[in-house]
Design a protein around this motif. Structure first.
Motif, mmCIF file in Angstrom:
data_model
loop_
_atom_site.group_PDB
_atom_site.id
_atom_site.type_symbol
_atom_site.label_atom_id
_atom_site.label_comp_id
_atom_site.label_asym_id
_atom_site.label_seq_id
_atom_site.Cartn_x
_atom_site.Cartn_y
_atom_site.Cartn_z
ATOM 1 N N GLY A 234 0.794 -1.228 0.000
ATOM 2 C CA GLY A 234 0.000 0.000 0.000
ATOM 3 C C GLY A 234 0.819 1.266 0.000
ATOM 4 O O GLY A 234 0.402 2.277 0.585
ATOM 5 N N GLY A 235 1.974 1.233 -0.634
ATOM 6 C CA GLY A 235 2.835 2.410 -0.691
ATOM 7 C C GLY A 235 3.737 2.584 0.507
ATOM 8 O O GLY A 235 4.543 3.523 0.548
ATOM 9 N N GLU A 236 3.638 1.692 1.500
ATOM 10 C CA GLU A 236 4.456 1.773 2.711
ATOM 11 C C GLU A 236 5.485 0.652 2.725
ATOM 12 O O GLU A 236 5.175 -0.497 2.392
ATOM 13 N N TRP A 237 6.713 0.991 3.162
ATOM 14 C CA TRP A 237 7.781 0.010 3.262
ATOM 15 C C TRP A 237 7.778 -0.552 4.680
ATOM 16 O O TRP A 237 7.940 0.177 5.644
ATOM 17 N N ARG B 178 -1.439 7.265 -18.039
ATOM 18 C CA ARG B 178 -0.883 6.030 -17.484
ATOM 19 C C ARG B 178 0.407 5.652 -18.212
ATOM 20 O O ARG B 178 1.377 5.190 -17.598
ATOM 21 N N ALA B 179 0.416 5.852 -19.527
ATOM 22 C CA ALA B 179 1.606 5.542 -20.322
ATOM 23 C C ALA B 179 2.796 6.400 -19.905
ATOM 24 O O ALA B 179 3.945 5.936 -19.942
ATOM 25 N N GLN B 180 2.544 7.632 -19.513
ATOM 26 C CA GLN B 180 3.651 8.498 -19.081
ATOM 27 C C GLN B 180 4.335 7.928 -17.839
ATOM 28 O O GLN B 180 5.566 7.988 -17.704
ATOM 29 N N ILE B 181 3.550 7.359 -16.924
ATOM 30 C CA ILE B 181 4.135 6.760 -15.728
ATOM 31 C C ILE B 181 4.962 5.536 -16.104
ATOM 32 O O ILE B 181 6.089 5.356 -15.618
ATOM 33 N N LEU B 182 4.430 4.690 -16.984
ATOM 34 C CA LEU B 182 5.208 3.535 -17.432
ATOM 35 C C LEU B 182 6.497 3.974 -18.103
ATOM 36 O O LEU B 182 7.551 3.345 -17.925
ATOM 37 N N GLY B 183 6.441 5.040 -18.872
ATOM 38 C CA GLY B 183 7.652 5.553 -19.517
ATOM 39 C C GLY B 183 8.666 6.039 -18.506
ATOM 40 O O GLY B 183 9.878 5.836 -18.680
ATOM 41 N N ARG B 184 8.184 6.657 -17.435
ATOM 42 C CA ARG B 184 9.122 7.129 -16.409
ATOM 43 C C ARG B 184 9.748 5.958 -15.645
ATOM 44 O O ARG B 184 10.900 6.038 -15.203
ATOM 45 N N ILE B 185 8.980 4.871 -15.474
ATOM 46 C CA ILE B 185 9.583 3.676 -14.861
ATOM 47 C C ILE B 185 10.711 3.162 -15.748
ATOM 48 O O ILE B 185 11.790 2.798 -15.258
ATOM 49 N N SER B 186 10.480 3.130 -17.055
ATOM 50 C CA SER B 186 11.532 2.721 -17.983
ATOM 51 C C SER B 186 12.762 3.609 -17.835
ATOM 52 O O SER B 186 13.899 3.118 -17.766
ATOM 53 N N ALA C 187 8.434 7.284 -10.015
ATOM 54 C CA ALA C 187 7.850 7.632 -11.308
ATOM 55 C C ALA C 187 6.417 8.124 -11.197
ATOM 56 O O ALA C 187 5.830 8.541 -12.202
ATOM 57 N N GLY C 188 5.820 8.056 -9.996
ATOM 58 C CA GLY C 188 4.471 8.554 -9.795
ATOM 59 C C GLY C 188 3.394 7.494 -9.779
ATOM 60 O O GLY C 188 2.205 7.826 -9.850
ATOM 61 N N LEU C 189 3.761 6.211 -9.663
ATOM 62 C CA LEU C 189 2.752 5.166 -9.572
ATOM 63 C C LEU C 189 1.994 5.320 -8.254
ATOM 64 O O LEU C 189 2.611 5.410 -7.195
#
Length: 491
Positions: free
Chosen positions: A14-17, A71-79, A197-199
């Motif tokens: 849930g976004g927490e480590w 959504r594609a922009q986030i995937l691109g930033r992960i790349s 990346a903003g996910l």
């Protein structure tokens, strides 16, 4: 990105480590036998918390209804993030599964390309509007399942995890990643990159742990609506049985015992290169490894001589040593299994032409190293020929004609990959169509593209990853009908 810390590494929910000492697994370097780090292992209760977080994130408008190009922009930033951390990621994979550093770097680049590809698919993929068969308009919409589980193996975590996570995210799902307990760190590192990346929180959760505890809890959880698994066939059967009871879809990419074929008109130098890479790259720990080599009897002696020379000449060394061509296998128990399979081949009358033992050298003594091995003299029903060894072991068998070849090549429970070396394009086409395999290479081997669907026949799996179908794998179709009759609408 710290690749050397001795602190227990947290999992992502849930976004927490979250770190817990109640359950942890050790990441061990198979080249040295030393512990890399301890990693928190998810309990059944923590799996339940992760599913709850994923369901909330998947049902929220933020991700499910996000415009595809956003959504594609986030995937691109992960790349982009994977590329920026390429050296650290390659090192992480190397110290956990023992692949040589050059191959790890190639797989990191492949993972980055996978996220970039699915960013493009996410932005451009359309749906269907079939021709009307009456006074109506019908269309197809594709909806995410919600929470999907991705359970991945240890042999190529960078690429295997990307091939599941990227299309599942592109399809609009939330993902529970359960990496192999042998290689937990790469998935955790990529999850940090995805956060940067903003996910949105909860869309990707990473749950290291054992199959018996963490994996069992995931596949049985009622909130998990689809499971994608890559690994051994027996585990795949168990997952499929649970999925059948729960009536949820499952994608399985399982084992292989791939036939690699050399006809008497083949360009032998190129063919031997393909065979050597196809079985000894990654120490043979690949589901598509060409572990059964069928050679036309006319060129059998020549091919065996060339193979033995190449196998004996391969440099087995520490995976980050300059010029290393093979590192260790994934672990010591796995090496023991390989050794037992080779001994079984000896007992059944096999002749060990190369390898069949551990390499010499004090600097390798602490690691799980095994020499590239070539075995001849076995029939097609020998155990080493029929069972997946998942190591640097090649069994060589002769054939006399095309019919004999096809009968032997297809006489297996598996059907993942295959390779053909011949100058005759008509023969190549005939044999390619006759082979019961999901993938056929002609005058090449292990040439892969994220744009081409991938999967197996028979006991090698169900479903197809990669390509545009890789997104549809994580979606369910919905038919929508609009009446065009004016009388059905209030004026």
């Amino acid at each position: 990105m710290d690749t050397t810390t001795t602190d227990t590494q947290p999992m992502l929910i849930g976004g927490e480590w979250i770190t817990s000492e109640d359950g942890a697994i050790d990441s061990v370097n198979p080249a040295t036998g030393r512990i890399n780090r301890r990693v928190t292992a998810a309990s059944a209760a923590q799996v339940d918390a992760a599913v709850a977080a994923a369901r909330d994130a998947a049902s929220a408008k933020g991700w499910r209804d996000m415009l595809p190009h956003v959504r594609a922009q986030i995937l691109g930033r992960i790349s982009d993030g994977i590329r920026a951390h390429a050296d650290e990621l390659a090192h992480l994979q190397m110290i956990e599964n023992g692949k040589v550093l050059s191959e790890c770097r190639t797989q990191v680049a492949g993972a980055a390309a996978t996220y970039r590809y699915y960013a493009a698919v996410c932005e451009t993929l359309g749906a269907e509007v079939p021709p009307a068969r009456g006074d109506y308009l019908s269309m197809t919409a594709y909806e995410p399942y919600g929470v999907v589980a991705a359970i991945t193996p240890w042999n190529s975590p960078m690429t295997m995890e990307a091939q599941k996570i990227a299309p599942a995210l592109a399809a609009g799902n939330a993902v529970l990643l359960k990496p192999s307990e042998v290689t937990p760190s790469v998935g955790l590192a990529v999850a940090r990159i995805a956060q940067e990346a903003g996910l949105p929180p909860g869309i990707l959760n990473v749950l290291p742990g054992t199959g018996a505890v963490t994996g069992h809890a995931i596949i049985h959880h009622p909130g998990v609506r689809m499971v994608s698994f890559t690994g051994g066939t027996q585990t795949g059967r168990s997952i499929a049985a649970v999925a059948a009871q729960r009536l949820i879809p499952v994608a399985l990419e399982l084992g292989g015992k791939s036939p690699h074929i050399i006809f008497d008109d083949a360009q032998l130098d190129a063919a031997i290169d393909g065979v050597v890479d196809g079985i000894f790259e990654g120490s043979g720990q690949s589901c598509v490894a060409g572990s059964r080599l069928f050679v036309h009897r006319k060129v059998l002696d020549q091919v065996l001589a060339m193979l033995v020379e190449r196998a004996n000449g391969l440099r087995v060394d520490l995976p980050d040593a300059p010029g290393a061509q093979m590192g260790p296998v994934s672990g010591f128990r796995h090496r023991e299994r390989i050794e037992a399979m080779v001994q079984g081949a000896r007992d059944e009358g096999g002749e060990i032409l190369a390898g069949g033992c551990r390499p010499e050298g004090d600097h390798l003594a602490a690691g799980a190293f095994y020499r590239p091995t070539v075995i001849a003299g076995l029939g097609n029903h020998a155990t080493a020929v029929r069972e997946e060894i998942f190591g640097p072991v090649l069994c060589v068998l002769p054939f006399d004609d095309e019919d004999d070849l096809i009968a032997q090549a297809n006489d297996t429970a598996f059907g993942l990959a295959s390779g053909i070396w011949t100058a005759n394009y008509q023969r190549a086409w005939r044999v390619a169509r006759a082979l019961e395999a999901g993938l056929v290479w002609i005058n090449t081997y292990k040439q892969l593209s994220i744009a081409t669907p991938f999967g197996g026949f028979k006991e090698s799996g169900i479903g197809r990853e990669k390509g545009v179908t890789g997104v549809r794998l994580y979606q369910q179709s919905k038919g929508i009908y609009w009446s065009m009759n004016p009388a059905n609408v209030r004026a």
